[in-house]
Design an enzyme around this catalytic site. Structure first.
Site, PDB file in Angstrom:
ATOM      1  N   PRO A  19     -33.807  44.866  13.945  1.00  0.00           N
ATOM      2  CA  PRO A  19     -32.537  44.909  13.207  1.00  0.00           C
ATOM      3  C   PRO A  19     -32.254  43.537  12.599  1.00  0.00           C
ATOM      4  O   PRO A  19     -32.593  42.504  13.182  1.00  0.00           O
ATOM      5  CB  PRO A  19     -31.497  45.232  14.285  1.00  0.00           C
ATOM      6  CG  PRO A  19     -32.257  45.727  15.457  1.00  0.00           C
ATOM      7  CD  PRO A  19     -33.624  45.111  15.376  1.00  0.00           C
ATOM      8  N   LYS A  20     -31.672  43.529  11.409  1.00  0.00           N
ATOM      9  CA  LYS A  20     -31.202  42.275  10.802  1.00  0.00           C
ATOM     10  C   LYS A  20     -29.713  42.176  11.106  1.00  0.00           C
ATOM     11  O   LYS A  20     -28.927  42.982  10.633  1.00  0.00           O
ATOM     12  CB  LYS A  20     -31.436  42.256   9.294  1.00  0.00           C
ATOM     13  CG  LYS A  20     -30.983  40.931   8.684  1.00  0.00           C
ATOM     14  CD  LYS A  20     -31.181  40.895   7.204  1.00  0.00           C
ATOM     15  CE  LYS A  20     -30.789  39.563   6.615  1.00  0.00           C
ATOM     16  NZ  LYS A  20     -29.522  39.016   7.068  1.00  0.00           N
ATOM     17  N   TRP A  21     -29.385  41.192  11.927  1.00  0.00           N
ATOM     18  CA  TRP A  21     -28.001  41.056  12.397  1.00  0.00           C
ATOM     19  C   TRP A  21     -27.128  40.342  11.385  1.00  0.00           C
ATOM     20  O   TRP A  21     -27.583  39.460  10.667  1.00  0.00           O
ATOM     21  CB  TRP A  21     -27.982  40.321  13.738  1.00  0.00           C
ATOM     22  CG  TRP A  21     -28.785  41.022  14.773  1.00  0.00           C
ATOM     23  CD1 TRP A  21     -29.964  40.596  15.320  1.00  0.00           C
ATOM     24  CD2 TRP A  21     -28.511  42.278  15.367  1.00  0.00           C
ATOM     25  NE1 TRP A  21     -30.434  41.510  16.223  1.00  0.00           N
ATOM     26  CE2 TRP A  21     -29.551  42.569  16.271  1.00  0.00           C
ATOM     27  CE3 TRP A  21     -27.484  43.211  15.220  1.00  0.00           C
ATOM     28  CZ2 TRP A  21     -29.592  43.727  17.027  1.00  0.00           C
ATOM     29  CZ3 TRP A  21     -27.524  44.377  15.982  1.00  0.00           C
ATOM     30  CH2 TRP A  21     -28.563  44.619  16.867  1.00  0.00           C
ATOM     31  N   ASP A 168     -27.171  44.344   9.320  1.00  0.00           N
ATOM     32  CA  ASP A 168     -27.265  44.336   7.858  1.00  0.00           C
ATOM     33  C   ASP A 168     -28.437  45.129   7.326  1.00  0.00           C
ATOM     34  O   ASP A 168     -28.596  45.262   6.136  1.00  0.00           O
ATOM     35  CB  ASP A 168     -27.460  42.893   7.371  1.00  0.00           C
ATOM     36  CG  ASP A 168     -26.158  42.208   7.063  1.00  0.00           C
ATOM     37  OD1 ASP A 168     -25.119  42.876   7.055  1.00  0.00           O
ATOM     38  OD2 ASP A 168     -26.191  40.989   6.816  1.00  0.00           O
ATOM     39  N   GLY A 169     -29.324  45.574   8.193  1.00  0.00           N
ATOM     40  CA  GLY A 169     -30.513  46.256   7.736  1.00  0.00           C
ATOM     41  C   GLY A 169     -31.632  46.060   8.727  1.00  0.00           C
ATOM     42  O   GLY A 169     -31.416  46.013   9.933  1.00  0.00           O
TER      43      GLY A 169
END
Length: 178
Positions: A19-21, A168-169
């Protein structure tokens, strides 16, 4: 390494997904009783997150460098607005917010442990070392968490579909590269 946007998630056995935090990217270093936190631009973040500094000092390993993300949980989500409030010039305000809305450090890489420099090793080997480090030194009671990672495209697609609330993605990283 800086994230960049792509039209599609890369596919193949050479990719690890995470995950992009939606937080502050942070290098956290500890050498005995000295702990420091730096943003990706080199700004010292230590004074804004005294609770993370204190938690780092409780870890039994005395020398390490972690790469990760600082986030502020509010309920079951991460709040970037509450995170931004932490970067405040008044020490009294920082102390108050540290008690009211403590930050978490989500570790996604281990660059050094003890005297072992790990940064030149491939990500696949560092991830194993990070998982071992987290298993030995992170506990449910402190402010450190292991950020999830997967070699499965389905996990990346699920994380991407549920983005929001602190994510975020998705990040795709080559497992064979340092």
């Amino acid at each position: 390494m800086e994230a960049r946007s792509v039209k599609a998630i890369p596919v193949g056995q050479e990719w690890q997904y995470e995950p992009k935090w939606d937080g502050f990217r942070c290098l956290l270093t500890r050498d005995a009783d000295a702990v420091a936190m730096y943003s990706k631009s080199g700004q010292d973040l230590s004074r804004y997150f005294p609770e993370v500094i204190a938690a780092a000092l409780t870890l039994r390993e005395k020398s390490f460098v972690l790469d990760g993300e600082i986030v502020v949980p509010i309920g079951s989500r991460f709040s970037f607005d509450d995170l931004l409030q932490r970067v405040h010039p008044a020490a009294s305000r920082v102390k108050k917010l540290a008690a009211q809305t403590p930050a978490l450090f989500l570790a996604f890489d281990l660059l050094k442990k003890g005297r072992s420099e790990l940064g030149a090793k491939p990500l696949a080997k560092r991830r194993v070392q990070l998982e071992d480090f987290a298993g030995h030194y992170f506990s449910g009671a402190n402010l450190f968490r292991l950020s999830p990672a997967s070699l499965k495209l389905q996990d990346a697609q699920r994380w991407l579909a549920s983005a929001g609330g602190g994510s975020d993605g998705v990040m795709a990283k080559r497992v064979d590269l340092p």
